[in-house]
Design an enzyme around this catalytic site. Structure first.
Site, short mmCIF file in Angstrom:
data_model
loop_
_atom_site.label_atom_id
_atom_site.label_comp_id
_atom_site.label_asym_id
_atom_site.label_seq_id
_atom_site.Cartn_x
_atom_site.Cartn_y
_atom_site.Cartn_z
CB SER A 20 12.11 69.97 5.32
OG SER A 20 11.45 68.93 6.07
CD GLU A 30 16.22 63.67 12.17
OE1 GLU A 30 17.27 63.88 12.37
OE2 GLU A 30 15.59 64.10 11.41
#
EC number: 2.7.1.106
Length: 622
Positions: A175, A434
């Site tokens: 990521s 989130e």
């Protein structure tokens, strides 16, 4: 002669019993040199052995990776605790063993494999190569494998697992981590990331089959096996079709005069975000040319994480000014997260935090749902979700509007898994997030998705433009209606696990054994929740409603002044993170006062609970 001597040395290294004085290390060295067929990583271990670097050998070979909030993640390089050809083969063998046990139809349904654009020359390690080896292990065992023929956004893997009815899938990605890292992210048949007990059971299975099987190294199978299929075209077109479900103003989008700039942060996002904008009726966003194409060195940013704000968005903002574009969207390297910036009337850029964007997304998704339904649509069937360290703004909106809000543990794996349960019981989930700029609009994917979020933000901005409002102005309206939620999130770096443990153990035994602090500086603490131990002082039985999470540290303090603060360790990086939020009611509109109170509380939290100078913590560099 020298060549022969070198050859003899290598031969001796391979076959000699090793006498480092540590039997466990000797065994591990022998295993590595027998099993690793990657010349570069094998040579790294041989060089350490030749130079007597026993401590480093022990660090590399005598421990294994464990599943964190995003699967296995570590630096690329040689060793059993790093990401490399051998550890990915071992992990996939463990996966095979576990999936064979769980699914009688494993060999009919198959497995999905995707990858990003990371790579490291010194280890001959790239996401694409690791994806091919993952596929090879399974193809050698006669499992059908859907291997994407080129790099894809992370959300495409969970999406493909659901659409193709595969038993599971893996995305090779780290990521937004630093360039040295890579990872192995596992999705279950539901399309959500694996949670306990699957993670622990897979690790057990990995331990049981660490020696590579015949055929596991045979990556030629990817080109020759009839069991390998490429799902790219099919999945991409289905994904883009599903995007239409969260597009509410296509005609308006096609007419907007707003211009958008997109950065893909040297990762996978460019082509997919261009397509998503077109699906929504927009002209394609203007790409940042220096960051449009994959570059595993992330050469124009000091770190490939758009969450770091203006300092890493420099090229995007300058291009936007030049092109007269008011909104910048930036996807992280695997395109599962999204940063957004907007040019303000005073000529400054506003980079939205994850919590601020969530306030906008929550308002937008509910507003669009309301307008698209007839009067008798049941608001009680609607849900929104957030992780417990994220802003409580959705809770405030839900209370006022009558829908449901739920919290989960940190990590989108918990959100994905909860959404699956809600959908199965006939509920509708509009939005989940989130705070670390991970958003999910709709439920076509059960993981955070920066591609769809980018298109939704563009539509929101285009719609607001027709009412003469900016994103920032709309955010103020949301806060005025539902109450200001002012939050700050940051972190310290700490590379010593013992220090981290000591900090959290001190909080559990603050003034006396088994007593949590009652004050933080001058701020009185109302309740304490410790998810690591399962304690929650606000519950009648003193037990946490959220599941216990023993492998990571996380303590939340609720203060008498309405502030909620959490200290936790990162599941993917050597960080102690802190999250603090002032949740005000709509009648408290003095934001300067709220901000001042929050700042004082964070200062007290750092000084009294984290003690950075005493503990040698490294402040986040901004």
């Amino acid at each position: 002669m020298a060549e022969n001597a070198e050859g003899d040395l290598n031969s001796n290294l391979l076959h000699a019993p090793y006498h480092t004085g540590d039997a466990q290390l000797d065994t591990a060295i022998g295993q590595w040199l027998r099993w690793d067929k990657n010349p570069k990583t094998k040579e790294q271990i041989e060089n350490l052995l030749r130079n007597g670097m026993n401590k480093e050998l022990r660090d590399r070979l005598c421990c294994r990776m464990t599943f964190g909030t995003a699967g296995l993640r570590s630096a690329m390089g040689a060793g059993f605790c790093y990401i490399n050809d051998l550890t990915v083969i071992q992990s996939t063998q463990g996966m095979y063993k576990y999936l064979e046990r769980c699914f009688s139809d494993f060999k009919q349904r198959g497995f999905v494999v995707g990858y990003d654009t990371r790579g490291q020359v010194t280890s001959s390690c790239s996401s694409q190569r690791l994806a091919k080896l993952t596929a090879a292990v399974l193809l050698a065992k006669d499992v059908p494998v859907y291997l994407f023929s080129r790099y894809v956004p992370t959300p495409f893997v969970p999406y493909a697992v659901q659409k193709l009815k595969a038993v599971a899938g893996v995305m090779i990605t780290a990521s937004h981590n630093r360039k040295e890292d890579n990872g192995y992210k596992v999705y279950w048949e539901t399309g959500a990331q694996i949670t306990s007990p699957h993670d622990k059971e897979i690790l057990k299975c990995i331990e049981e089959c660490v020696e590579p099987w015949n055929g596991s190294w045979n990556d030629n199978l990817v080109d020759t096996s009839p069991l390998k299929k490429d799902p790219l075209q099919d999945i991409c077109s289905k994904y883009m079709e599903d995007l239409k479900k969260i597009c509410f103003h296509r005609e308006l989008n096609s007419k907007t005069t707003l211009k958008f700039v997109h950065s893909s942060f040297h990762g996978v996002g460019h082509d997919y975000v261009q397509k998503a904008f077109q699906v929504f009726g927009f002209k394609p966003p203007i790409p940042v040319p220096e960051q449009k194409d994959p570059d595993p060195d992330f050469s124009t940013v000091k770190c490939p994480n758009p969450e770091e704000g203006e300092s890493v968005l420099e090229l995007s903002l300058r291009l936007a000014e030049k092109e007269d574009a008011r909104v910048v969207v930036a996807t992280d390297p695997d395109a599962d997260r999204l940063a957004v910036a907007e040019l303000q009337e005073n000529g400054h850029w506003k980079v939205f935090s994850g919590n601020e964007l969530a306030a906008l997304f929550g308002w937008w998704m509910f507003d669009c749902w309301k307008k698209s339904k007839s009067g008798n649509a049941d608001v009680k069937n609607i849900y929104m979700l957030a992780t417990t360290v994220s802003s409580k703004i959705l809770k405030a909106i839900a209370l006022k509007e009558g829908f449901h809000f739920e919290e989960t543990l940190p990590g989108f794996k918990w959100i994905g898994s909860r959404i699956k349960d809600l959908l199965e019981s006939g509920k509708e989930v509009l939005f989940a997030f989130e705070e670390s700029i991970g958003f999910l609009c709709g439920t076509s994917v059960l993981d955070k998705d920066g591609v769809s979020a980018a298109a939704v933000v563009a539509e929101m901005a285009a719609y607001l433009e027709t009412t003469n409002l900016t994103l920032k102005q709309q955010l103020v309206k949301v806060y005025e209606k539902y109450g200001y939620h002012i939050s700050k999130t940051s972190y310290f770096l700490c590379y010593d696990p013992n220090t981290i443990k000591r900090i959290f153990e001190r909080l559990r035994n603050f003034d006396s054994p088994k007593e949590y602090p009652k004050f933080c500086g001058t701020f009185a603490i109302l309740h304490t929740r410790d998810v690591t131990t399962g304690y929650d002082s606000s519950q009648p039985n003193k037990k946490s409603v959220l599941p216990v999470s023993k492998n990571s540290q996380m303590i939340t303090f609720t203060f008498q002044n309405g502030c909620v603060a959490t200290l936790r360790t990162s599941g993917t990086e050597p960080k102690i993170k802190y999250y603090a939020e002032m949740c005000a009611s709509p009648d408290q509109s003095d934001t300067a006062l709220l901000e001042e109170e929050l700042k004082k509380l964070i200062d007290a939290l750092i000084e009294n609970f984290l003690e950075p100078s005493k503990n040698g913590l490294i402040w986040r560099s901004v």
